[in-house]
Design a protein around this motif. Structure first.
Motif, PDB file in Angstrom:
ATOM      1  N   GLU A  90       9.332 -16.233  -1.478  1.00  0.00           N
ATOM      2  CA  GLU A  90       9.741 -15.768  -2.813  1.00  0.00           C
ATOM      3  C   GLU A  90      11.097 -16.410  -3.103  1.00  0.00           C
ATOM      4  OE1 GLU A  90      11.032 -11.630  -3.451  1.00  0.00           O
ATOM      5  OE2 GLU A  90       9.136 -11.315  -4.458  1.00  0.00           O
ATOM      6  N   PRO A  91      11.409 -16.697  -4.384  1.00  0.00           N
ATOM      7  CA  PRO A  91      12.672 -17.383  -4.687  1.00  0.00           C
ATOM      8  C   PRO A  91      13.913 -16.614  -4.240  1.00  0.00           C
ATOM      9  CG  PRO A  91      11.237 -17.377  -6.611  1.00  0.00           C
ATOM     10  CD  PRO A  91      10.604 -16.466  -5.594  1.00  0.00           C
ATOM     11  N   ARG A 144      19.043 -16.575   1.010  1.00  0.00           N
ATOM     12  CA  ARG A 144      18.702 -17.696   1.892  1.00  0.00           C
ATOM     13  C   ARG A 144      19.925 -18.555   2.186  1.00  0.00           C
ATOM     14  NH1 ARG A 144      16.979 -22.996   1.551  1.00  0.00           N
ATOM     15  NH2 ARG A 144      16.932 -22.967  -0.720  1.00  0.00           N
ATOM     16  N   LEU A 145      20.657 -18.897   1.134  1.00  0.00           N
ATOM     17  CA  LEU A 145      21.758 -19.846   1.350  1.00  0.00           C
ATOM     18  C   LEU A 145      22.951 -19.197   2.055  1.00  0.00           C
ATOM     19  CD1 LEU A 145      21.357 -21.939  -1.899  1.00  0.00           C
ATOM     20  CD2 LEU A 145      20.615 -22.492   0.410  1.00  0.00           C
ATOM     21  N   SER A 181      11.572 -22.814   1.692  1.00  0.00           N
ATOM     22  CA  SER A 181      12.070 -21.940   0.640  1.00  0.00           C
ATOM     23  C   SER A 181      10.997 -21.684  -0.410  1.00  0.00           C
ATOM     24  CB  SER A 181      13.293 -22.575  -0.019  1.00  0.00           C
ATOM     25  OG  SER A 181      12.948 -23.849  -0.511  1.00  0.00           O
ATOM     26  N   ASP A 182       9.788 -22.142  -0.128  1.00  0.00           N
ATOM     27  CA  ASP A 182       8.702 -22.007  -1.103  1.00  0.00           C
ATOM     28  C   ASP A 182       7.385 -22.036  -0.323  1.00  0.00           C
ATOM     29  OD1 ASP A 182       6.831 -22.264  -3.086  1.00  0.00           O
ATOM     30  OD2 ASP A 182       7.724 -24.044  -4.007  1.00  0.00           O
ATOM     31  N   ASN A 228      14.465  -8.838   7.757  1.00  0.00           N
ATOM     32  CA  ASN A 228      13.876  -8.684   6.428  1.00  0.00           C
ATOM     33  C   ASN A 228      14.902  -9.119   5.370  1.00  0.00           C
ATOM     34  OD1 ASN A 228      12.705  -7.843   4.072  1.00  0.00           O
ATOM     35  ND2 ASN A 228      12.581  -5.662   4.609  1.00  0.00           N
ATOM     36  N   ALA A 229      14.576 -10.182   4.652  1.00  0.00           N
ATOM     37  CA  ALA A 229      15.471 -10.684   3.604  1.00  0.00           C
ATOM     38  C   ALA A 229      14.979 -10.254   2.222  1.00  0.00           C
ATOM     39  CB  ALA A 229      15.568 -12.204   3.694  1.00  0.00           C
TER      40      ALA A 229
END
Ligand code: CP
Length: 313
Positions: free
Chosen positions: A54-55, A60-61, A78-79, A128-129
């Motif tokens: 998911e975006p 993430r960064l 990332s996708d 979990n992000a």
């Protein structure tokens, strides 16, 4: 307390960690923010895998930035469209493979429970992000570190959550966690359609015995609160466009609306925002959402080093 108890542990829900463990992580996060150079090599030789279905920008960064600042390396996608999920690979198989490629896995997924499932197939820690409209525990760690740095002790605060409280995973995780701190009062400001899920309301009331003040009007509490946690109405969680259009402009924070708020109010937002906080509010010293995004790097440095059990200087 040291953080040895977190070595090898998954973080799926903020309740996976005790209050003592949360506090130890916050203490380490503040130390890392003050002197990041002291930790520059502590993850040398370690690899973090990112599985983002998911975006994301910040989560993430900031995880990648955290790992690089600790001297570690990163790999991942990332996708989902560029992973073998696009060819029909199951989540379980992807995790079994990535488990051999990295020392910890950070996962975001649109489906609630996906990181929990992943943790059942991984031997390395799974973080979990963000899973659908469920939980976002590392955003909660970020929020707590921001509160700790700019407010001090997290206790006896009047807190308003405003916006999409139904699908807002950042709200669910932070609300469940702030309930564990002493003397907190909560105002839940949302349209009727976006009130917190019933199961969460029941859990908060029966387990923590707290009173939730639910209202559709921010004006009902703006003068009393110490923390205003704004959230976006999330287009991607709606089942139909018409319902989203009806609710999307429910709350728009302006300079004028903050006129009667306390001088030491803190305005947080997990970001991204759309229009729920007008740009003019950014200049107000009470707006701390960009500092909040910065703190995300340091708390993730603390978390990564803890779950991988690396030796700290
Ligand atoms: N706060 C947050 O989760 O932001 P991203 O979606 O950009 O990661």
């Amino acid at each position: 307390m040291n953080l040895e108890s977190l070595k090898g542990r998954h973080l799926i829900d903020p309740e996976d960690f005790t209050m003592e463990e949360l506090q130890a992580l916050l203490d380490l996060g503040l130390k890392m923010e003050a002197r990041p150079e002291d930790y520059a090599d502590c993850c040398k030789g370690k690899i973090m895998g990112t599985l983002f279905y998911e975006p994301s920008t910040r989560t993430r960064l900031s995880f990648e930035s955290a790992m690089l600042r600790l001297g570690g390396q990163v790999l991942g996608f990332s996708d989902a469209a560029v992973s073998s999920a696009a060819k029909g690979e199951s989540l379980a198989d992807t995790v079994r493979v990535m488990d051999d490629y990295a020392h910890t896995l950070v996962m975001r997924h649109p489906r609630e429970g996906a990181p929990k499932l992943a943790s059942q197939y991984a031997t390395v820690p799974v973080i979990n992000a963000g899973d659908g409209g469920h939980q976002h525990p590392t955003q909660t760690l970020t929020d707590l570190l921001t509160l700790q740095k700019y407010r001090g002790a997290i206790e006896n605060l009047q807190v308003a959550f405003c916006g999409d409280l139904l699908f807002g995973r950042t709200v669910h995780s932070l609300l469940k966690t702030l309930c564990r701190f002493p003397g907190m009062t909560f105002y839940l400001v949302s349209p009727t359609e976006l009130r917190i899920p019933g199961h969460l309301r029941d859990e908060l009331q029966h387990r923590y015995h707290i009173t939730l003040h639910e209202t559709p009007h921010l004006d009902d509490c703006i003068e009393k609160i110490d923390l205003l946690y704004m959230t976006r109405i999330q287009k991607e969680r709606f089942f139909n466009e018409e319902e989203y259009v009806k609710l999307k402009d429910s709350f728009i924070l302006t300079r004028d609306k903050l006129k009667t708020a306390k001088e030491d109010l803190m305005v947080l937002h997990p970001l991204p925002r759309v229009n729920e906080i007008q740009y003019e509010v950014d200049e107000d010293p009470r707006a701390r959402y960009f500092e909040q995004a910065t703190m995300g790097v340091y708390i993730r440095m603390a978390l990564l080093s803890a779950v991988m059990g690396v030796k700290l200087a």
